[in-house]
Scaffold this motif. Structure first.
Motif, PDB file in Angstrom:
ATOM      1  N   PHE A 206       0.835  -1.202   0.000  1.00 47.00           N
ATOM      2  CA  PHE A 206       0.000   0.000   0.000  1.00 47.00           C
ATOM      3  C   PHE A 206       0.873   1.257   0.000  1.00 47.00           C
ATOM      4  CE2 PHE A 206      -2.162  -3.242   2.726  1.00 47.00           C
ATOM      5  CZ  PHE A 206      -3.004  -3.691   1.722  1.00 47.00           C
ATOM      6  N   GLU A 207       0.338   2.294  -0.651  1.00 43.54           N
ATOM      7  CA  GLU A 207       1.066   3.566  -0.598  1.00 43.54           C
ATOM      8  C   GLU A 207       1.052   4.081   0.833  1.00 43.54           C
ATOM      9  OE1 GLU A 207      -0.617   6.013  -3.690  1.00 43.54           O
ATOM     10  OE2 GLU A 207       0.458   4.882  -5.225  1.00 43.54           O
ATOM     11  N   LEU A 208       2.091   4.816   1.144  1.00 44.92           N
ATOM     12  CA  LEU A 208       2.296   5.309   2.507  1.00 44.92           C
ATOM     13  C   LEU A 208       1.097   6.133   2.999  1.00 44.92           C
ATOM     14  CD1 LEU A 208       4.775   5.165   4.344  1.00 44.92           C
ATOM     15  CD2 LEU A 208       5.599   7.265   3.294  1.00 44.92           C
ATOM     16  N   ALA A 209       0.840   6.060   4.305  1.00 39.41           N
ATOM     17  CA  ALA A 209      -0.214   6.902   4.902  1.00 39.41           C
ATOM     18  C   ALA A 209       0.147   8.379   4.685  1.00 39.41           C
ATOM     19  CB  ALA A 209      -0.328   6.596   6.389  1.00 39.41           C
ATOM     20  N   GLU A 210      -0.846   9.173   4.323  1.00 40.78           N
ATOM     21  CA  GLU A 210      -0.584  10.581   3.991  1.00 40.78           C
ATOM     22  C   GLU A 210       0.060  11.351   5.164  1.00 40.78           C
ATOM     23  OE1 GLU A 210      -0.932  14.701   3.724  1.00 40.78           O
ATOM     24  OE2 GLU A 210      -2.248  13.555   5.060  1.00 40.78           O
ATOM     25  N   PRO A 211      -0.422  11.188   6.413  1.00 38.17           N
ATOM     26  CA  PRO A 211       0.215  11.957   7.503  1.00 38.17           C
ATOM     27  C   PRO A 211       1.702  11.614   7.671  1.00 38.17           C
ATOM     28  CG  PRO A 211      -1.853  10.966   8.242  1.00 38.17           C
ATOM     29  CD  PRO A 211      -1.549  10.373   6.904  1.00 38.17           C
TER      30      PRO A 211
ATOM     31  N   ALA B 271       3.721  10.455   5.091  1.00 35.88           N
ATOM     32  CA  ALA B 271       4.420  11.015   3.922  1.00 35.88           C
ATOM     33  C   ALA B 271       4.653  12.511   4.151  1.00 35.88           C
ATOM     34  CB  ALA B 271       3.590  10.779   2.670  1.00 35.88           C
ATOM     35  N   ARG B 272       3.652  13.183   4.724  1.00 30.98           N
ATOM     36  CA  ARG B 272       3.766  14.644   4.906  1.00 30.98           C
ATOM     37  C   ARG B 272       4.932  14.990   5.837  1.00 30.98           C
ATOM     38  NH1 ARG B 272       0.009  16.818   8.367  1.00 30.98           N
ATOM     39  NH2 ARG B 272      -1.459  15.279   7.562  1.00 30.98           N
ATOM     40  N   VAL B 273       5.002  14.322   6.988  1.00 31.21           N
ATOM     41  CA  VAL B 273       6.078  14.707   7.927  1.00 31.21           C
ATOM     42  C   VAL B 273       7.460  14.330   7.376  1.00 31.21           C
ATOM     43  CG1 VAL B 273       4.660  14.732  10.019  1.00 31.21           C
ATOM     44  CG2 VAL B 273       5.849  12.610   9.369  1.00 31.21           C
ATOM     45  N   LEU B 274       7.495  13.271   6.575  1.00 30.28           N
ATOM     46  CA  LEU B 274       8.793  12.912   5.981  1.00 30.28           C
ATOM     47  C   LEU B 274       9.212  13.951   4.946  1.00 30.28           C
ATOM     48  CD1 LEU B 274       8.394   9.034   5.638  1.00 30.28           C
ATOM     49  CD2 LEU B 274       9.830  10.273   7.266  1.00 30.28           C
ATOM     50  N   HIS B 275       8.266  14.390   4.118  1.00 33.53           N
ATOM     51  CA  HIS B 275       8.585  15.458   3.154  1.00 33.53           C
ATOM     52  C   HIS B 275       9.022  16.718   3.897  1.00 33.53           C
ATOM     53  CE1 HIS B 275       7.506  13.508  -0.553  1.00 33.53           C
ATOM     54  NE2 HIS B 275       6.327  13.161  -0.101  1.00 33.53           N
TER      55      HIS B 275
ATOM     56  N   GLY C 132      12.812   7.761  11.057  1.00 33.60           N
ATOM     57  CA  GLY C 132      11.989   6.721  11.678  1.00 33.60           C
ATOM     58  C   GLY C 132      11.227   7.256  12.876  1.00 33.60           C
ATOM     59  N   VAL C 133      11.886   8.112  13.657  1.00 31.76           N
ATOM     60  CA  VAL C 133      11.232   8.714  14.831  1.00 31.76           C
ATOM     61  C   VAL C 133      10.088   9.620  14.365  1.00 31.76           C
ATOM     62  CG1 VAL C 133      11.569  10.305  16.774  1.00 31.76           C
ATOM     63  CG2 VAL C 133      13.324   8.583  16.234  1.00 31.76           C
ATOM     64  N   VAL C 134      10.395  10.453  13.370  1.00 32.42           N
ATOM     65  CA  VAL C 134       9.411  11.406  12.845  1.00 32.42           C
ATOM     66  C   VAL C 134       8.205  10.640  12.278  1.00 32.42           C
ATOM     67  CG1 VAL C 134       9.114  13.007  10.896  1.00 32.42           C
ATOM     68  CG2 VAL C 134      11.127  13.195  12.367  1.00 32.42           C
TER      69      VAL C 134
END
Ligand SMILES: Cc1ncc(COP(=O)(O)O)c(C=O)c1O
Length: 383
Positions: free
Chosen positions: A37-42, A44-48, A265-267
């Motif tokens: 599955f594609e990554l959960a949006e919340p 993906a957002r914090v990683l970006h 990973g923490v984020v």
């Protein structure tokens, strides 16, 4: 309502992770415990956002935001009251297990139920431990009599995968209580590997080890991570949880600092535990539907495979012994069917007729895998 997306096979094959690497084009990979599955949006957002800040330095302690996120998740989803002061970051669960064993029983004996997550069989011995296998009973339950005999013989640490991999079984409270009583009575430690706990499917309920009983808490240490449920295994951030001063003293002796954990990973774990519920609910619905679909397809197209549908995880432990594909069915299924499955002997040398199938993907790929497997089982020339 979160819409789950699974990229098509061509895009999946462009992924660089272990699951999708190393196969020729067209092979469907259903091996390593990663989901499609594609990554959960919340998340993906914090990683970006972290990348936009060029924030890729070392992790620092267990941030309060992660403490809050995890304790909230544990209470909300697992009925588990965690003391935020008793959380410790480690790079991943496997490293946490090995290093805890080094503190608890240097050069000593470490047991676990077999079939087992392959690194238990592969990594503990080279790390200097005597490994003690406690084979599951035929019906998949934990063999308490064997455990008692091993404890009498001096077993020092039990690694308890709960829920279990590869069977996906959720251990009932009564079984966990008996394991706790036996280990406490013999002065053995239990390292509860609860990495799959957030992935319990409808119909079962996970009991966190540290909530099992008063006997379980002082002899137990739990290890968990957002990595399996939210598909973040490469980001390297897991948590050790304790519920007693005695266990916390052990954790303090570990040779880690938070610097060894991945900051991304923490984020990501923080976002997963605080904002990932809707995505996780959608994943659980999809896995539940895939589990049913897989059962229907196997009954129709591969009735010679026997299995017990998992109560948790996206892993199906399939006995292919009656398919007539020899004692390494995964080889024929890959070579002739272009489906890559976990080889049973990696989980248990005595289970070479088994394969582990990962159904953490689209219904379409589940259908295609079974169609391909059935054509191999029917033999050459079969449609
Ligand atoms: C039971 C179990 N424990 C541990 C792990 C590995 O976790 P980590 O990547 O955090 O070491 C897995 C991975 O699939 C697993 O199934």
């Amino acid at each position: 309502m979160v819409e789950l997306a699974v990229p098509d096979l061509e895009l999946l094959q462009r992924r660089r992770s272990e699951k999708w690497s190393g196969y020729e084009p067209g092979v469907i990979a259903a091996t390593v415990a990663e989901m499609d599955f594609e990554l959960a949006e919340p998340i993906a957002r914090v990683l970006h956002e972290a990348i936009d800040r060029s924030d890729l330095g070392y992790a620092y302690e267990v941030p309060k935001s992660l403490q809050d996120a995890f304790t909230g998740f544990a209470a909300r989803r697992l009925d588990w009251q965690v003391d935020p002061g008793l959380l410790t970051l480690v790079p991943d669960v496997m490293i946490g297990l090995i290093e805890l064993c080094r503190v608890l029983a240097p050069g000593g004996s470490v047991g676990f139920a077999t079939a087992a997550y392959p690194p238990f069989l592969q990594q503990l011995r080279p790390a200097g431990f005597t490994i003690v296998e406690v084979p599951l009973r035929e019906d998949g339950t934990f063999d308490l009599d064997r455990l008692a005999a091993q404890l009498r013989a001096g077993l020092q640490v039990l690694i308890l995968a709960s829920p279990h991999n590869p069977t996906g079984r959720v251990l009932p409270r009564s079984e966990l209580e008996q394991i706790a009583d036996l280990c406490a009575e013999h002065g053995a430690w239990v390292l509860a590997d609860e990495i799959h706990a957030p992935l319990v499917l409808p119909g079962a309920k996970h009991v966190p080890w540290l909530e099992v009983s008063p006997a379980a808490r002082p002899c137990g240490i739990s290890l968990t991570s957002a990595s399996k449920a939210f598909n973040l295994a490469g980001l390297k951030a897991a948590l050790i949880v304790t519920a007693s001063g005695r266990a916390q003293d052990v954790v303090r002796r570990l040779p880690f600092t938070a610097e060894q954990v991945g900051l991304l990973g923490v984020v990501a774990a923080e976002a997963a535990f605080s904002d990932g519920d809707a995505w996780l609910d959608a994943v659980i619905d999809q896995l539940d539907a895939n589990r049913t679909l897989l059962g229907e397809l196997l009954a129709k197209q591969l009735p010679d495979i026997s299995w017990t549908p998992p109560e948790a995880t996206y892993l199906a432990w399939l006995d292919c012994g009656r398919l007539g594909l020899g004692d390494q069915p995964h080889v024929a299924l890959l070579e002739k069917g272009k489906v890559a499955l976990g080889a049973g002997r990696d989980y248990d040398p005595g289970s070479s007729g088994f394969v582990r199938l990962n159904f953490g993907t689209s219904a379409g790929l589940v259908r295609e895998m079974v169609t391909r497997m059935a054509s191999v089982a029917r033999g050459p020339g079969a449609a």
